[in-house]
Design an enzyme around this catalytic site. Sequence first.
Site, mmCIF file in Angstrom:
data_model
loop_
_atom_site.group_PDB
_atom_site.id
_atom_site.type_symbol
_atom_site.label_atom_id
_atom_site.label_comp_id
_atom_site.label_asym_id
_atom_site.label_seq_id
_atom_site.Cartn_x
_atom_site.Cartn_y
_atom_site.Cartn_z
ATOM 1 N N TYR A 136 0.821 -1.213 0.000
ATOM 2 C CA TYR A 136 0.000 0.000 0.000
ATOM 3 C C TYR A 136 0.858 1.267 0.000
ATOM 4 O O TYR A 136 0.344 2.361 0.167
ATOM 5 C CB TYR A 136 -0.943 0.002 1.204
ATOM 6 C CG TYR A 136 -2.048 -1.014 1.050
ATOM 7 C CD1 TYR A 136 -1.746 -2.368 0.944
ATOM 8 C CD2 TYR A 136 -3.377 -0.634 0.991
ATOM 9 C CE1 TYR A 136 -2.726 -3.314 0.789
ATOM 10 C CE2 TYR A 136 -4.375 -1.575 0.826
ATOM 11 C CZ TYR A 136 -4.040 -2.910 0.727
ATOM 12 O OH TYR A 136 -5.025 -3.849 0.557
ATOM 13 N N LYS A 183 3.471 -14.710 4.420
ATOM 14 C CA LYS A 183 3.750 -15.526 3.239
ATOM 15 C C LYS A 183 5.276 -15.570 3.083
ATOM 16 O O LYS A 183 5.842 -15.336 2.003
ATOM 17 C CB LYS A 183 3.072 -14.896 2.006
ATOM 18 C CG LYS A 183 3.062 -15.761 0.772
ATOM 19 C CD LYS A 183 2.033 -16.872 0.818
ATOM 20 C CE LYS A 183 2.199 -17.788 -0.381
ATOM 21 N NZ LYS A 183 1.347 -19.001 -0.293
ATOM 22 N N ASP A 216 -2.583 -18.222 3.138
ATOM 23 C CA ASP A 216 -3.588 -19.044 2.446
ATOM 24 C C ASP A 216 -4.177 -20.088 3.395
ATOM 25 O O ASP A 216 -5.393 -20.285 3.454
ATOM 26 C CB ASP A 216 -3.027 -19.692 1.167
ATOM 27 C CG ASP A 216 -1.547 -20.024 1.239
ATOM 28 O OD1 ASP A 216 -0.918 -19.701 2.250
ATOM 29 O OD2 ASP A 216 -1.029 -20.623 0.277
ATOM 30 N N ASP A 240 -6.152 -6.539 4.970
ATOM 31 C CA ASP A 240 -7.281 -6.017 4.199
ATOM 32 C C ASP A 240 -8.176 -7.172 3.750
ATOM 33 O O ASP A 240 -9.401 -7.164 3.920
ATOM 34 C CB ASP A 240 -6.718 -5.249 2.988
ATOM 35 C CG ASP A 240 -7.754 -4.365 2.324
ATOM 36 O OD1 ASP A 240 -8.933 -4.411 2.735
ATOM 37 O OD2 ASP A 240 -7.394 -3.631 1.389
ATOM 38 N N ASP A 244 -12.099 -8.815 5.516
ATOM 39 C CA ASP A 244 -13.388 -8.992 4.826
ATOM 40 C C ASP A 244 -13.851 -10.443 4.961
ATOM 41 O O ASP A 244 -15.038 -10.716 5.176
ATOM 42 C CB ASP A 244 -13.270 -8.632 3.338
ATOM 43 C CG ASP A 244 -13.579 -7.154 3.073
ATOM 44 O OD1 ASP A 244 -13.207 -6.318 3.919
ATOM 45 O OD2 ASP A 244 -14.171 -6.833 2.023
#
Length: 345
Positions: A136, A183, A216, A240, A244
């Site tokens: 970002y 990750k 994941d 982010d 959700d």
Amino acid sequence: MIVRLPVQWIVAHRVTLIPGDGIGPEVADATVRVLDAAGANVEWERVELTSAIIQAAGEELPPTVIESVERTRVGLKGPVTTPVAGGFQSVNVALRRRLDLFANIRPIRQLPGLKTRYQDVHIDMVLFRENTEDLYSGIEHEVVKDVVTSLKVITRTASTRIARYAFDYTRAQGRKKVIAVHKANIMKLGDGLFLNCCREVAAQYPEIEYKELIVDNASMQMVIRPQQFDVLVMPNLYGDIVSDLAAGLVGGLGIVPGANIGQDHAVFEAVHGSAPDIAGKNLANPTALILSAVSMLEYLGEKQTAQRIRQAVETVYREGKALTGDVGGGAKTTEFTDAVIGALG
Ligand code: NAI
């Protein structure tokens, strides 16, 4: 001698209200109505910020907005539409970076009585998302035509700061377990640095269990066994996306609040965006922003009013008669808001 001042003499907290655009003004109006009805000791400083205003001003953070939040130090913000693939940078990212609001906090909890796929398991987790860097940072280059690089920035300072904030919160709230999401099997340097910082901080909190999950797998685990999660800490992009996903477990974006906290400033906002598909139709669920305002009142030390509003929201959910469409009801935004005001004890 202790002099007790009449209530009306107590100085109100000045708060910058940024309704935003899309469903923002509708959920912001609902929230202001609820706080006013509850007698919250807040004086609003309203600042308009919409994608149209940003486009006209030619800068994503017009001075009126930044000056107001710098003065009041506390903001309550609705969503602002960001153009996809081109146009101005996200105002949210700009605001978080400009005010150094490094910790994005998203509590994921069920509401009483609300029917979801997971109603038989207990979900109560808090997500800590690093808010100032990662992908970002907005550093993108077209190296040659049709070849683009987007730089992912991870620093020791920002990673250690968010990890420490998450562990401090876990300790203060008597929670038990922190999971760092990463990750680092692929981004060995960037996410590796983030993980190393988390490990170093974790070592200073021996009473708190510390684990790591690849993003994941973390997403899959969250869908299969969400009750195993307590506190999670992660870099910006994973935060982010995972927030959700987590919102979807407890009833959707309409109900999950959020906070952006820095050293000197704090801006409270829901996880959801401007929802153009339902904007202007009196259909939006204002719960997420109302609960964000509850967190804001707690931050301001107005704990009793915060508690009253939270209980009123929970009463309306428990009764289930005035819920909005996104959570299976048929009520309008204003009807839900009236019900919450009616339930204020
Ligand atoms: P979104 O969160 O606006 O909407 C996703 C889905 O959830 C839509 O179907 C919407 O109707 C529903 N939804 C969201 N909030 C709801 C609510 N309070 N009540 C009932 N239903 C609700 O995500 P989307 O469509 O990806 O983004 C739309 C715009 O919002 C984009 O321009 C995006 O950049 C911006 N955005 C702004 C944010 C902010 O200002 N903090 C955060 C996220 C997105």
